[in-house]
Design an enzyme around this catalytic site. Sequence first.
Site, mmCIF file in Angstrom:
data_model
loop_
_atom_site.group_PDB
_atom_site.id
_atom_site.type_symbol
_atom_site.label_atom_id
_atom_site.label_comp_id
_atom_site.label_asym_id
_atom_site.label_seq_id
_atom_site.Cartn_x
_atom_site.Cartn_y
_atom_site.Cartn_z
ATOM 1 N N HIS A 1 1.408 -1.190 0.117
ATOM 2 C CA HIS A 1 -0.196 -0.459 0.025
ATOM 3 C C HIS A 1 1.096 0.972 0.083
ATOM 4 C CE1 HIS A 1 -3.073 2.932 1.661
ATOM 5 N NE2 HIS A 1 -4.226 2.296 0.886
ATOM 6 N N HIS B 1 0.273 2.143 11.481
ATOM 7 C CA HIS B 1 0.905 3.283 11.439
ATOM 8 C C HIS B 1 0.936 3.778 12.982
ATOM 9 C CE1 HIS B 1 3.019 6.999 10.402
ATOM 10 N NE2 HIS B 1 4.224 6.277 9.768
#
Length: 311
Positions: free
Chosen positions: A267, A310
């Site tokens: 991604h 993240h």
Amino acid sequence: PPIQNNPQVCPYGLYAEQLSGSAFTCPRPTNKRSWLYRILPSVCHKPFKPLEEGHLTHNWDEVEPDPNQLRWKPFEIPKAPQNKLDFVSGLHTLCGAGEPRGRNGIAVHIFACNTSMLDRCLYNSDGDFLIVPQQGKLLITTEFGKMLVEPNEICVIQQGMRFSVEVFGETRGYILEVFGAHFELPDLGPIGANGLANPRDFLVPVAWYEDRQVPGGYTVISKYQGKLFAAQQDFSPFNVVAWHGNYTPYKYHLEKFMVINAVAFDHADPSIFTVLTAKSTRPGVALADFVIFPPRWGVANNTFRPPYYHR
């Protein structure tokens, strides 16, 4: 004026005034300045006096630090008959870092207002305002001209530029403020020459002026070192008949952002969605990024579609 920026006698009895957005000695590509030709100099006002800040602050010690993920519900917009609030009095500070005196840091504010600024204008001595309307449109009068900014558009009012905001009912939105840097387009690197926000889609106002006396007093509000100050003058500050330069307010419609997203696996990092960035002194590290996640084609093979976690 032809040939000269500052002739001994300006045409039409105007006054030449330079607005600087950088040090005089900055390299030419980063040197920002505009010449304004106005009916009266902007220095013609009574002394500034402190003004109540309300919910605007740059004192980050008012609350204890919290390392958790945070979010907030929409701020309630007061009803006009009960509590009239314009753009300035409707400012609320949400968070921030650094401080304006050191010319390094950011602040995030929200505005919730229900009435237009009447014979009042604001200029920010601390940094740039990136304004994101979320509900209701803004008709912003600046020294350079007028801009109509609606939801799904953004505008930037740079440091030192005087502006007034007219609204059309209950209005709310966000402000990203940066100290000591200006917003600019991100470097594209391997993306190449095209993509993300294109320079040609940014719009700047054309000169518009009013030669208007205000016997009751016009209030000029300055945000200086995180505090508000007000000065009185007897004429409209929007008396710039003409201007030229590269230091201006501007707006951008987010639908014109060219998204880049197709991947073979994994991604792409969310930095590919950066509209504007304010660079820090450390190469590759931003003081702040303004990023959007617009509709896009999510074409990919051998990958998990949602973005990765993240931290």
